[in-house]
Design an enzyme around this catalytic site. Structure first.
Site, short mmCIF file in Angstrom:
data_model
loop_
_atom_site.label_atom_id
_atom_site.label_comp_id
_atom_site.label_asym_id
_atom_site.label_seq_id
_atom_site.Cartn_x
_atom_site.Cartn_y
_atom_site.Cartn_z
N HIS A 27 0.82 -1.21 0.00
CA HIS A 27 0.00 0.00 0.00
C HIS A 27 0.86 1.26 0.00
CE1 HIS A 27 -3.67 -2.23 1.95
NE2 HIS A 27 -3.21 -2.81 0.86
N HIS A 81 -12.57 -9.83 7.46
CA HIS A 81 -12.36 -8.50 6.86
C HIS A 81 -12.26 -8.73 5.35
CE1 HIS A 81 -10.09 -4.90 5.84
NE2 HIS A 81 -8.90 -5.42 5.98
N GLU A 83 -10.70 -7.10 2.86
CA GLU A 83 -9.57 -6.70 2.01
C GLU A 83 -8.90 -7.96 1.43
OE1 GLU A 83 -6.97 -3.85 3.87
OE2 GLU A 83 -6.22 -3.19 1.92
N ASP A 85 -6.01 -9.11 0.70
CA ASP A 85 -4.85 -9.84 1.20
C ASP A 85 -5.27 -10.96 2.16
OD1 ASP A 85 -5.51 -7.58 2.79
OD2 ASP A 85 -3.60 -7.64 3.82
N HIS A 148 -9.05 -2.23 10.67
CA HIS A 148 -9.07 -0.86 10.23
C HIS A 148 -10.16 -0.55 9.22
CE1 HIS A 148 -6.75 -1.60 6.28
NE2 HIS A 148 -6.99 -2.77 6.81
N ASP A 167 -6.23 -7.83 11.06
CA ASP A 167 -5.15 -6.84 10.95
C ASP A 167 -4.77 -6.25 12.32
OD1 ASP A 167 -4.62 -6.80 8.17
OD2 ASP A 167 -6.40 -5.58 7.82
N TYR A 193 3.66 -0.57 11.57
CA TYR A 193 2.38 -1.11 11.07
C TYR A 193 1.21 -0.34 11.71
CZ TYR A 193 -1.22 -4.77 10.39
OH TYR A 193 -2.36 -5.48 10.07
N HIS A 224 -1.30 -10.77 10.08
CA HIS A 224 0.05 -10.50 9.56
C HIS A 224 1.05 -10.67 10.70
CE1 HIS A 224 -1.36 -8.64 5.80
NE2 HIS A 224 -2.18 -7.88 6.50
FE1 FEO Z 1 -6.72 -4.72 5.79
FE2 FEO Z 1 -4.21 -6.98 5.93
O1 FEO Z 1 -5.71 -6.13 5.21
#
Ligand code: FEO
Length: 396
Positions: A27, A81, A83, A85, A148, A167, A193, A224
């Site tokens: 990102h 979530h 997103e 990834d 987030h 996340d 992060y 992560h």
């Molecule tokens: Fe909000 Fe690791 O994606």
């Protein structure tokens, strides 16, 4: 391919995710140690659940991990979530395990339909606090919006004292171990992060820390980075970073075209230091955006150093102002120093970008051309005003 040496977190609970050792940009931010996309497999006595998936780039690694564990069926794919990834491999999982249902909340369901074109019949939609039994293990879903995205939820597994936090409480950090032996090793990457991803949602971070504080868990499994077995370490870091406390620091990002602004920055830095203030200076021509974001986490004051291009701020300073605006640090004071050749609205345009922050703007110091004695005096005065502000805050 380097693989984790150990993938079992607790009996019948496995890490089955992917590691991207070579990722150096996520990102727009530098990821010096790559990242991991953590997916977890939970084998209950009656049902099997997969917690999140992986970035589609790593989908074959996920499937290989499932093959190694001889997983023939998956009943639930928990989507914390939307997103990609974490969600991007879900369509491939549904193709391979057609009996599986995606378990998620209404907001995430909507996101997944938009991003992955999933259909109504793919989902089991849960409410906040709802539980699903896997037989001898229970998944309890906790809605945790804005850490987030608005769709974020967490899963608590009480029998094994694990919380899966997506996340939230994560780190972009690849390593060969599932757990980290010394949590201090991830302090800086975890802070980076937090700064890049969580800081804009500081009030939600505080609310969600409160939401989980009384749950009986000894293991935090984020989506992560490494799994935390020292729950207090990462939670205390988040409490500190998200608190209202600020430090006796001035963050000084600057860009200079012909040396005038740089001369002012160097003079001002010394003046601040003579007043007992710590200064973190960033030359925007070469600064790492993540380092700047991290510095913003604690500092009481930000002063932008900017030269004028045409009739406005140098684009790199405008970018820094925009970054400060969107990251929403707890900065209490703002100011601008810099120079112009023949005119322009550099200060007005920067203030316009920064005005949404709840910070006091201290009178900028702008020189016409190269800074003269009077400009340097004004910089000394600005340093004195910042000293007074920091004293009033009780940090100096
Ligand atoms: Fe909000 Fe690791 O994606």
């Amino acid at each position: 391919m380097i693989k984790l040496k150990k993938i079992e977190i607790k009996p019948d609970i496995y890490w089955v995710g992917g590691i991207d050792w070579n990722l150096r940009n996520f990102h727009g931010y530098t990821t010096n140690r790559g990242t991991t996309y953590n997916s977890y497999l939970i084998k209950g006595s009656e049902k099997t659940a997969l917690i999140d998936s992986v970035d589609p780039e790593k989908k074959e690694v996920l499937f290989e991990n499932l093959r190694r564990l001889k997983i023939e069926s998956i009943d639930y794919v928990i989507a914390h979530h939307g997103e990609q990834d974490h969600s991007g491999t879900i369509p491939y999982i549904l193709e391979k395990y057609p009996m599986a249902k995606v378990v998620t909340n209404p907001k995430c369901e909507s996101v997944l339909k938009d991003l992955l074109l999933l259909a109504d019949e793919d989902f089991i939609v849960v409410e906040d606090g709802q539980e699903i039994s896997l037989g001898n293990k229970t998944l309890k879903f906790i809605f945790a919006p804005w850490v987030h995205w608005p769709d974020t939820m967490l899963t608590f597994l009480p029998e094994d004292k694990i919380i899966f936090t997506c996340d939230f409480l994560g780190t972009h950090y690849s390593l060969e171990e599932l757990f980290i032996d010394n949590p201090e090793k991830i302090y800086t990457p975890a802070k980076r992060y937090y700064a890049e991803i969580m800081m804009p949602f500081r009030t939600s971070v505080v609310k969600n820390l409160e939401l989980i504080k009384d749950l009986d868990f000894d293991t935090i499994a984020p989506s992560h980075g490494p799994v935390h077995t020292d729950r207090e370490f990462i939670i205390n870091c988040y409490k500190d970073w998200s608190s209202d406390d600020v430090r006796n620091e001035v963050i000084l990002p600057y860009v200079s075209m012909h040396g005038s602004t740089e001369k002012m920055v160097k003079h001002f830095k010394l003046a601040l230091e003579k007043n007992g203030i710590i200064v973190k200076e960033f030359n925007l021509s070469e600064a790492d955006t993540g380092e700047l974001a991290m510095a913003l986490v604690d500092a009481a004051t930000v002063v932008l150093g900017c030269s004028t291009v045409l009739v406005g701020p140098h684009p790199k300073a405008m970018y820094a102002a925009y970054l400060v605006k969107v990251l929403r640090p707890k900065t209490r004071n703002l100011s601008i120093i810099g120079s112009f050749g023949w005119g322009g609205k550099m200060v007005e345009q920067l203030v316009e970008v920064l005005k949404s922050l709840k910070a006091e703007v201290i009178e900028p110091v702008i020189a016409k051309g190269y800074p003269k004695e009077r400009d340097l005096q004004l910089l000394d005065e600005l340093a004195g005003k910042i000293k007074t502000k920091h004293k009033d805050l009780g940090i100096l």
